[in-house]
Each structure stands twice: as C-alpha cells, then as structure tokens.
Scaffold this motif. Structure first.
Motif, mmCIF file in Angstrom:
data_model
loop_
_atom_site.group_PDB
_atom_site.id
_atom_site.type_symbol
_atom_site.label_atom_id
_atom_site.label_comp_id
_atom_site.label_asym_id
_atom_site.label_seq_id
_atom_site.Cartn_x
_atom_site.Cartn_y
_atom_site.Cartn_z
ATOM 1 N N ALA A 132 43.944 42.123 1.166
ATOM 2 C CA ALA A 132 44.241 41.555 2.456
ATOM 3 C C ALA A 132 45.603 42.254 2.968
ATOM 4 C CB ALA A 132 44.216 40.002 2.590
ATOM 5 N N ARG A 133 46.790 42.243 2.006
ATOM 6 C CA ARG A 133 47.791 42.581 2.225
ATOM 7 C C ARG A 133 47.891 44.181 2.545
ATOM 8 N NH1 ARG A 133 49.530 38.890 -1.825
ATOM 9 N NH2 ARG A 133 49.859 40.426 -3.452
ATOM 10 N N MET A 134 47.196 44.843 1.585
ATOM 11 C CA MET A 134 47.273 46.088 1.682
ATOM 12 C C MET A 134 46.417 46.758 3.284
ATOM 13 S SD MET A 134 45.740 47.135 -2.047
ATOM 14 C CE MET A 134 45.809 48.940 -1.927
ATOM 15 N N MET A 135 45.723 45.558 3.566
ATOM 16 C CA MET A 135 45.178 46.062 5.079
ATOM 17 C C MET A 135 45.957 45.808 6.339
ATOM 18 S SD MET A 135 41.143 44.375 4.972
ATOM 19 C CE MET A 135 40.016 44.763 3.751
ATOM 20 N N THR A 136 47.546 45.346 6.060
ATOM 21 C CA THR A 136 48.325 45.225 7.051
ATOM 22 C C THR A 136 48.763 46.588 7.412
ATOM 23 O OG1 THR A 136 50.240 44.878 5.625
ATOM 24 C CG2 THR A 136 48.617 42.771 6.527
ATOM 25 N N ALA A 137 48.507 47.638 6.496
ATOM 26 C CA ALA A 137 49.119 49.000 6.895
ATOM 27 C C ALA A 137 48.160 49.597 8.101
ATOM 28 C CB ALA A 137 48.765 50.059 5.783
ATOM 29 N N PRO A 138 48.970 49.935 9.077
ATOM 30 C CA PRO A 138 48.420 50.206 10.490
ATOM 31 C C PRO A 138 47.509 51.579 10.353
ATOM 32 C CG PRO A 138 50.695 49.874 10.712
ATOM 33 C CD PRO A 138 50.360 49.849 9.218
ATOM 34 N N ASP A 139 47.611 52.369 9.408
ATOM 35 C CA ASP A 139 47.261 53.542 9.422
ATOM 36 C C ASP A 139 46.088 53.680 8.191
ATOM 37 O OD1 ASP A 139 49.054 53.299 7.426
ATOM 38 O OD2 ASP A 139 49.960 55.367 7.519
ATOM 39 N N LEU A 140 45.664 52.613 7.773
ATOM 40 C CA LEU A 140 44.600 52.631 6.634
ATOM 41 C C LEU A 140 43.489 53.234 7.104
ATOM 42 C CD1 LEU A 140 44.820 51.197 3.795
ATOM 43 C CD2 LEU A 140 43.613 49.565 4.709
ATOM 44 N N ASP A 141 43.024 54.260 6.452
ATOM 45 C CA ASP A 141 41.740 55.139 6.776
ATOM 46 C C ASP A 141 40.589 54.472 5.955
ATOM 47 O OD1 ASP A 141 39.614 56.478 7.983
ATOM 48 O OD2 ASP A 141 40.522 58.190 6.952
ATOM 49 N N GLN A 142 39.817 53.176 6.185
ATOM 50 C CA GLN A 142 39.004 52.763 5.248
ATOM 51 C C GLN A 142 37.765 53.565 5.376
ATOM 52 O OE1 GLN A 142 38.763 48.166 5.379
ATOM 53 N NE2 GLN A 142 40.018 48.679 7.267
ATOM 54 N N SER A 143 36.800 53.324 4.388
ATOM 55 C CA SER A 143 35.338 53.644 4.324
ATOM 56 C C SER A 143 34.498 52.581 4.209
ATOM 57 C CB SER A 143 34.989 55.032 3.443
ATOM 58 O OG SER A 143 35.488 54.561 2.407
ATOM 59 N N ARG A 144 34.340 51.831 5.215
ATOM 60 C CA ARG A 144 33.733 50.517 4.869
ATOM 61 C C ARG A 144 32.370 50.426 5.584
ATOM 62 N NH1 ARG A 144 36.658 45.598 6.527
ATOM 63 N NH2 ARG A 144 34.645 44.703 7.108
ATOM 64 N N LEU A 145 32.031 51.400 6.169
ATOM 65 C CA LEU A 145 30.669 51.373 6.719
ATOM 66 C C LEU A 145 29.314 52.074 6.167
ATOM 67 C CD1 LEU A 145 31.890 51.736 10.492
ATOM 68 C CD2 LEU A 145 31.237 49.780 9.159
ATOM 69 N N GLU A 146 29.655 52.340 4.694
ATOM 70 C CA GLU A 146 28.627 52.941 3.906
ATOM 71 C C GLU A 146 27.378 52.396 3.945
ATOM 72 O OE1 GLU A 146 30.579 54.132 0.159
ATOM 73 O OE2 GLU A 146 31.990 55.470 1.147
ATOM 74 N N TRP A 147 27.484 51.089 4.184
ATOM 75 C CA TRP A 147 26.114 50.139 4.216
ATOM 76 C C TRP A 147 25.208 50.425 5.373
ATOM 77 C CZ3 TRP A 147 25.895 47.096 8.236
ATOM 78 C CH2 TRP A 147 26.939 46.920 9.123
ATOM 79 N N LEU A 148 25.551 51.154 6.339
ATOM 80 C CA LEU A 148 24.705 51.345 7.513
ATOM 81 C C LEU A 148 23.936 52.315 7.151
ATOM 82 C CD1 LEU A 148 27.590 51.347 10.483
ATOM 83 C CD2 LEU A 148 25.572 49.998 10.215
ATOM 84 N N ASN A 149 22.666 52.266 7.613
ATOM 85 C CA ASN A 149 21.780 53.336 7.523
ATOM 86 C C ASN A 149 20.897 53.648 8.775
ATOM 87 O OD1 ASN A 149 19.625 51.455 8.108
ATOM 88 N ND2 ASN A 149 19.540 50.741 5.819
ATOM 89 N N LYS A 150 20.057 54.705 8.688
ATOM 90 C CA LYS A 150 19.748 55.232 10.139
ATOM 91 C C LYS A 150 18.913 54.393 10.643
ATOM 92 C CE LYS A 150 16.186 58.271 7.486
ATOM 93 N NZ LYS A 150 15.362 57.200 7.295
ATOM 94 N N ASP A 151 18.132 53.415 10.125
ATOM 95 C CA ASP A 151 17.319 52.514 10.811
ATOM 96 C C ASP A 151 18.371 51.428 11.496
ATOM 97 O OD1 ASP A 151 15.199 53.753 9.547
ATOM 98 O OD2 ASP A 151 15.408 52.406 7.805
ATOM 99 N N LEU A 152 19.457 51.329 11.258
ATOM 100 C CA LEU A 152 20.323 50.284 11.697
ATOM 101 C C LEU A 152 20.911 51.029 13.096
ATOM 102 C CD1 LEU A 152 21.731 48.924 8.814
ATOM 103 C CD2 LEU A 152 19.830 47.862 10.095
ATOM 104 N N LYS A 153 20.667 50.181 14.343
ATOM 105 C CA LYS A 153 21.449 51.059 15.369
ATOM 106 C C LYS A 153 22.547 50.204 16.084
ATOM 107 C CE LYS A 153 16.745 52.227 17.173
ATOM 108 N NZ LYS A 153 15.931 51.449 16.424
ATOM 109 N N ILE A 154 23.844 50.925 15.983
ATOM 110 C CA ILE A 154 24.928 50.386 16.456
ATOM 111 C C ILE A 154 25.304 51.154 17.667
ATOM 112 C CG2 ILE A 154 25.781 49.489 14.399
ATOM 113 C CD1 ILE A 154 27.756 51.911 14.251
ATOM 114 N N SER A 155 26.372 51.033 18.478
ATOM 115 C CA SER A 155 26.790 51.535 19.840
ATOM 116 C C SER A 155 28.179 51.214 20.165
ATOM 117 C CB SER A 155 25.697 50.848 20.710
ATOM 118 O OG SER A 155 26.324 51.236 22.149
#
Lengths: 131, 382
Positions: free
Chosen positions: B109-132
């Motif tokens: 959580a403290r590491m996430m306070t870095a404004p330029d953090l470039d997370q890869s947190r959406l790997e769970w999304l798959n092609k069947d799920l629609k986001i916009s």
C-alpha cells in the motif's frame, strides 16, 4: 526513491560461506552490494522483500543453497515459494524482473559467489559488476 | 493531529454510561485472556487521560472496529471511530499494531503511493469480459489481484471475483471502466492510524477515477465501498460520486424481485456471512440475501446474524493471533451448525481469514464448509 543499494540475502550454510571464501581470496565485487546473512532463505517473507524495495533498493538477490541440499531439509522449498509469490507481487507492482532474482551457490565457492553477484549487477545496471 | 480530548469529544466518549453492554457483545473480550479488556474499560482509560494506558491495552490494537458494540450502546458512543482516531494519535507517538504477513500488505500500500507506479494489475481480464473507456460506471477492483497472489495457497477466490463482477455487469448491460493504475483504497491505513498513506492513496485514486468521467463506482469489496463512499468525502474531497457494493447495484438495476440477471436455479442451502463493513458500517443487509435467494438456494441463518453477526476475526492486517483464531473457529462452527452446503461472503477478507482458520489440521474436518464469494456464486449461474 532509489538509493542504489543492491541487497543480497545469503543463506548461512552455502552462499555465506561462498562470500567468506571470496573475502579470504580478496575478490572484489560491486560496492553497492550489501550482503545480509540469514540462517535460511526460507525464513524470509514477501513482506521483508517488498520492504527492501520500498526503502529504495535497486535490486534484491536471494542467494541460497543447491537444490535438495538445504541444511534444514525444507528451507529451500519455502524459499522457492517465497520467491515465486514475491516475484508475482513485484510484477503486479510494475517492477521489472531483473530487479529481483534467486540463485544458488555451492558451499565455500567464492568464485561462483562473485560470478552470481556480477551477473545480477550487470543485468541490473547493464554495466560492469566487479572492478 | 487531534488531541485525546478532541477525539473523546468527537466520538461522544463522555457519554459512556459504563453499562457494559459493549463488553457483553465485543467479540474480542471473551477470548482476550492476558488481561481483562473491554470497550467500556478502554473508554474509561481514555477519560482518565493517560495515553500510555490506552495504547498498552490489548484491545486498542486488536479491536476489529466491527461496530458490534455500537449496535447496543445506549449513549451512541462511536467506539470504532474513537479507536480509529486514537490510533492516529498513537502513530504520532511512535506506536503501532503488530502487522501480520510480514507487513507485506501495508508495504505494498505504501509502495502504491508512488505517483509513477506502472502496475500490471489487469492480467485477469480476458477477451470475454467487456470493459469500456466511455461508461458512467467504474468497477473498482481493489486489492484483489494482490490478495490473489499472496493468499492463493489458501484456495481463495481472488481475481475470480473481479472476473465474476465484470461478467455480471456485462450481463446487466454495463461495460465498466476498469483502471490499470488504481491504488489500494487506503481502508486499512485509515483504521490503523496511517493517515499519511491513506491521503496519498485516496488522492491518487480520486484523480484517476475523475479522469474517466465516471459518475458511479461499483465495488466487490465492502471495505472499498465504505472507504470511497464515507471516508473519501469526509477526509479528502467531496467527490460527488455514487459508490456502492455490487450487490446493491444489481438490486438497483432490478428493483422488482425478478432480477434482470437470468440466474439458473440451483439446489442446496447456503448461509450468509455479513461482512462488518457492508452490514453495520453501510447498512446493507437485504441485497446479498435477496440475491442468494434468487439463485434458488435456501438461505439459512447462523446463530449470530445481521446486526449481531460475528466478524471474521481480523481487520487491517494487524494483531492476528489466538483471539482472531477463536473468533474464526466460533464463526465456522456456527456455519457448520446450520447444516448449509456453502457459506457465502461478500468480502474477500472474510474469505481469506475463515479459509485460513480452516487450515488447522486438528479442527479441519470440524470446520470444513465450502466458502465462496457472492459475486462468483452469482456469475456461475448466469
């Protein structure tokens, strides 16, 4: 908040004896490397490794014993699990893979110790490890 | 930083009648055997004004802030909020609780306070799920991708909950925003007194949510729902966003008893674990229950239910130990006693903590009941 330090967690029974041999032979390695001796890499936790990065470490290397030769029998299995979980957490946080690695050294092998350190430092900085 | 007197004033501690109703229902009090400890006694210590006496009380750091005591307090003392505010004071005095899991969760959580953090947190999304990128609804994932990694060995549902949520939203005709640079909501930080990290996380989240143009935020985590809807406006900025748990959103979309979601019926019985943040903190009791019934499951209640439900035993990833374990075991025994086939929760933390208690080799069989999140149960029936 990078402080440039490279933290090397070394197990007491294998990697640390490698460091001692390297010391006796006056082998030189990158001055940014800070070895920290732990009895077993299996006693580390994802929390302590994340904290190392939070405090600004440029890289963290877990340097332990050879497969199936753990002094405590089960320690290197724990260490492997800790490494896998922490690697995945760091990847999610956007840290490149080169900043956190795990490797092994035979007991008392100073040259191997130096080689592992050099290769990690070079992978990290893209420059010369030992002078 | 508030002084103790302000904290007492703000949270009505002066009005404590010393009736002891809080002590009778506090989930910690019966299990804390080191020294007698109760909410009433902690308030009394506060009124006496000695800070060290408060900070040294075992309940001070182990209090779950589950608001069970607030349900019965005749004087409306805001005990959970009193503990939260006093923990901020304790932090400024160099005190803190005992962190669990090697402080991994507080650290990320403290590491996430870095404004330029470039997370890869959406790997769970798959092609069947629609986001916009053009939606008025944003799905706030919370720490699910991280819990999924850290607690996978317990057999928890982590990113499965996130996938299920988007699947349900899609079935309701909503293609939500999902942020690639979302941060932890800061819930644990504020309840453990770390306001600095909380504020940094909240500002980053609000900046990113606002940039999407979304008007509504839907979460699958009761803690995120509470923090974004109650704490962000009060402590950071009045954001004007509508924030709600997914169960509430589904019912809002289909106010009649017939759900817009066409759920396949299933047989069996289920019991529902009220998450303290969703129930006593946000007042959501009926929505999850109505959705469970809509799946065709028979809902059977545990001995402690709704306003009187038992917490999962740990909050804020601190002070986990014998007391927490006893609460979890008690809760799982209640679930088993219902004879239900499955225990459904609405909070990933409940699932983590209860599944952790189930790992006990001595009690494993006695406590074995399938535990799942409401979101994944619903998504499976779509």
């Amino acid at each position: 908040m990078r402080n440039g330090k490279i933290i090397v967690f070394t197990c007491n029974w294998y990697a640390y004896t490698g460091l001692e041999t390297a010391g006796r032979k006056h082998l030189q390695y990158c001055p940014s490397v800070y070895p920290i001796k732990v009895m077993c890499l299996g006693k580390l936790s994802p929390g302590i490794i994340l904290k190392t990065f939070e405090k600004g470490a440029a890289g963290v290397l877990m340097l332990g014993c050879l497969p199936d030769e753990c002094y405590y029998t089960f320690g290197n299995r724990h260490a492997e699990e800790i490494f896998q979980v922490t690697s995945r957490l760091l990847r999610a946080l956007g840290y490149p893979e080169k900043r956190f690695k795990m490797d092994r050294v035979a007991p008392g092998d100073g040259d191997a110790w130096l080689e592992k350190i050099d290769s990690f430092v070079v992978g990290l900085n893209g420059d010369q490890g030992s002078s | 930083m508030s002084k103790l007197k302000d904290i007492i004033d703000r949270n009505r501690a002066w009005y404590c009648l010393e009736c002891g109703k809080c002590s009778a229902v506090c989930p910690i009090t019966p299990w804390e055997t080191r020294v007698y400890s109760s909410p009433r006694l902690l308030v009394e210590k506060a009124l006496n004004g000695n800070l060290e006496n408060i900070f040294d009380d075992p309940l001070f750091w182990s209090c779950l802030t589950c608001k069970r005591c607030s349900e019965l307090c005749p004087s409306d003392v805001f005990f959970s909020e009193f503990v939260r505010d006093a923990r901020q004071l304790a932090r400024s005095n160099g005190r803190s609780g005992d962190c669990t899991h090697g402080e991994a969760i507080q650290t990320w959580a403290r590491m996430m306070t870095a404004p330029d953090l470039d997370q890869s947190r959406l790997e769970w999304l798959n092609k069947d799920l629609k986001i916009s990128d053009d939606s008025d609804t944003l799905y706030f994932v919370g720490c699910l991708p991280y819990y999924d990694i850290l607690f996978r060995s317990l057999g928890i549902e982590g990113v499965e909950i996130a996938r299920a949520a988007v699947k349900i939203l899609n079935a309701l005709g909503v293609e939500p925003h999902v942020l690639h640079d979302e941060r932890c909501c800061g819930h644990d930080q504020i309840w453990e007194g770390d306001t600095e990290t909380f504020s940094a996380l909240a500002r980053l989240n609000l900046e990113r949510i606002k940039a999407t143009g979304a008007k509504r935020v839907v979460t699958t985590c009761p803690e995120c729902a509470r923090t974004l809807s109650l704490d962000y406006p009060k402590l950071v900025e009045d954001h004007g966003l509508e924030v709600m748990h997914l169960s509430r959103f589904i019912r809002q979309q289909s106010p009649d008893s017939e759900m817009n979601l066409s759920l396949q019926k299933m047989d069996g019985t289920a019991t529902y674990q009220d998450a303290c943040r969703l129930s006593r903190h946000l007042g959501v009791y009926e929505d999850p229950r109505a959705l469970i019934i809509a799946t065709g499951l028979d809902l059977v209640e545990m001995e402690h239910m709704r306003h009187a439900s038992l917490c999962c035993g740990t909050t804020g990833w601190t002070s986990c130990g014998k007391v927490s374990k006893n609460i979890q075991v008690e809760r799982l025994r209640e679930a088993k006693a219902t004879g239900a086939d499955i225990m459904i929760t609405s909070c990933v933390k409940c699932q983590i903590h209860l599944k952790c208690a189930q790992q006990d080799p001595e009690l494993g069989q006695e406590l074995s009941i399938k535990i799942r999140d409401l979101t994944t149960v619903l998504a499976d029936r779509l």
